[in-house]
Write an enzyme that holds these catalytic residues in place. Structure first.
Site, PDB file in Angstrom:
ATOM      1  N   GLU A  21     -28.283  84.212  48.423  1.00  0.00           N
ATOM      2  CA  GLU A  21     -27.528  85.053  49.356  1.00  0.00           C
ATOM      3  C   GLU A  21     -28.374  85.373  50.582  1.00  0.00           C
ATOM      4  O   GLU A  21     -29.596  85.189  50.597  1.00  0.00           O
ATOM      5  CB  GLU A  21     -27.097  86.352  48.676  1.00  0.00           C
ATOM      6  CG  GLU A  21     -28.255  87.236  48.253  1.00  0.00           C
ATOM      7  CD  GLU A  21     -27.824  88.653  47.969  1.00  0.00           C
ATOM      8  OE1 GLU A  21     -27.423  89.325  48.938  1.00  0.00           O
ATOM      9  OE2 GLU A  21     -27.916  89.089  46.808  1.00  0.00           O
ATOM     10  N   LYS A 154     -28.351  98.043  39.936  1.00  0.00           N
ATOM     11  CA  LYS A 154     -29.270  99.137  40.240  1.00  0.00           C
ATOM     12  C   LYS A 154     -28.919 100.371  39.409  1.00  0.00           C
ATOM     13  O   LYS A 154     -27.748 100.670  39.174  1.00  0.00           O
ATOM     14  CB  LYS A 154     -29.225  99.473  41.729  1.00  0.00           C
ATOM     15  CG  LYS A 154     -29.850  98.394  42.602  1.00  0.00           C
ATOM     16  CD  LYS A 154     -29.878  98.823  44.058  1.00  0.00           C
ATOM     17  CE  LYS A 154     -30.572  97.775  44.916  1.00  0.00           C
ATOM     18  NZ  LYS A 154     -29.811  96.518  45.028  1.00  0.00           N
TER      19      LYS A 154
END
Length: 301
Positions: A21, A154
């Site tokens: 990405e 996360k």
């Protein structure tokens, strides 16, 4: 959509290719360190005998396999962050865009790339029952048949709710050498997984079965950061507690919460969280490279 000649040839010949990405470059690191990291990530794959395909949008054109010059353009400050919904707008405006996990997975699948390495997956945000704040990564993976190697999500997100949504969307999740879902900076969370694999060859077998069954969903490979590279849990927990307290005190709400938390965490940890971030990305790239080679070997055997 533009595919570089090298990537196009590798796909046609069944050689190992891994998508990367570009949001992690444009929005995850400061310039010019982001460009250094981007080139390092590609070199890790090249050294492993895998063709890197960094994905971004150049002058409105989704590009699979950025050239060195195009990588420099995407690494510049001000590059638009592009999820799947933003693709037609950025294309129409003919500007540069950095692709998120969702947009990268979507474009990689369209290009015929089977493996994608990232840092962490987006997920359901804390308090989403009132804010409805959920990453488009989840719904996009339900329709993008690509292997996504990620260090979980996360720990500022709602990990339990994220796993529930992945189950609802029929996105299979396997732990790579673990039965516990990782939480990005930490190798573990409080949530066990139903399935685990011990090798890249096992992942390649699952990919083959998915193709036979005509599955349209991604396969999420949850790859924990190595223990010796992880953030110390005590410090991690302390910094997160301070970050949430700071967000409450500042009155930050909705979609502004997560960017606020992440920026606070980098500062409060004196860059330690960023070091771990880079380590886990390198580790995910290494695993993705092995998976891509296993898929290629199985196809040509």
């Amino acid at each position: 959509m533009k595919i570089s000649k090298e990537v196009q040839q590798a796909i046609a010949e069944g050689k190992p290719v891994v998508a990367l990405e570009s949001t992690i470059i444009s929005h995850g690191l400061p310039h010019p360190q982001n460009l250094v990291a981007a080139r390092e990530f590609e070199q890790l794959l090249i050294d492993a005998g895998v063709v890197p395909a960094t994905i971004g949008i150049v002058s409105g054109v989704p590009t699979i396999g950025l050239s060195s010059q195009e990588l420099e353009q995407i690494a510049q400050p001000g590059t638009a962050k592009s999820s799947v919904r933003d693709l037609p707008i950025i294309a129409a405006k003919k500007i540069n865009g950095a692709t998120t996990v969702a947009a990268t997975a979507h474009l990689a699948a369209k290009a015929g790339i089977q493996v994608f390495a990232t840092g962490g997956l987006g997920g359901v945000h804390r308090g989403a029952n009132t804010s409805f704040d959920e990453s488009a990564d989840l719904t996009t993976l339900a329709t993008s048949p690509v292997v996504v190697v990620s260090a979980g999500v996360k720990s500022v997100l709602d990990i339990g709710a994220t796993l529930e949504r992945l189950e609802t969307l029929s996105v299979p999740v396997v732990g790579y050498g673990t039965k516990v879902f990782p939480s990005f900076w930490l190798p573990e969370s409080d949530f066990e997984l139903d399935w685990s694999v011990q090798s890249a060859a096992e992942v390649a077998e699952i990919v083959a079965s998915s193709l036979d069954l005509e599955s349209k969903a991604a396969l999420l490979v949850a790859n924990p950061v190595p223990t010796n590279q992880a953030w110390a849990k005590a410090e991690h927990d302390q910094v997160l507690e301070k970050a949430f307290a700071a967000a409450r005190q500042a009155g930050v709400r909705g979609k502004a919460v997560t960017p606020f938390l992440l920026e606070f965490i980098v500062g409060a940890s004196e860059g330690r969280s960023l070091e771990v971030n880079l380590s886990l990305v390198r580790n995910n790239i290494a695993v993705a490279g092995e998976i891509s080679k296993a898929i290629s070997a199985r196809r040509t055997s």
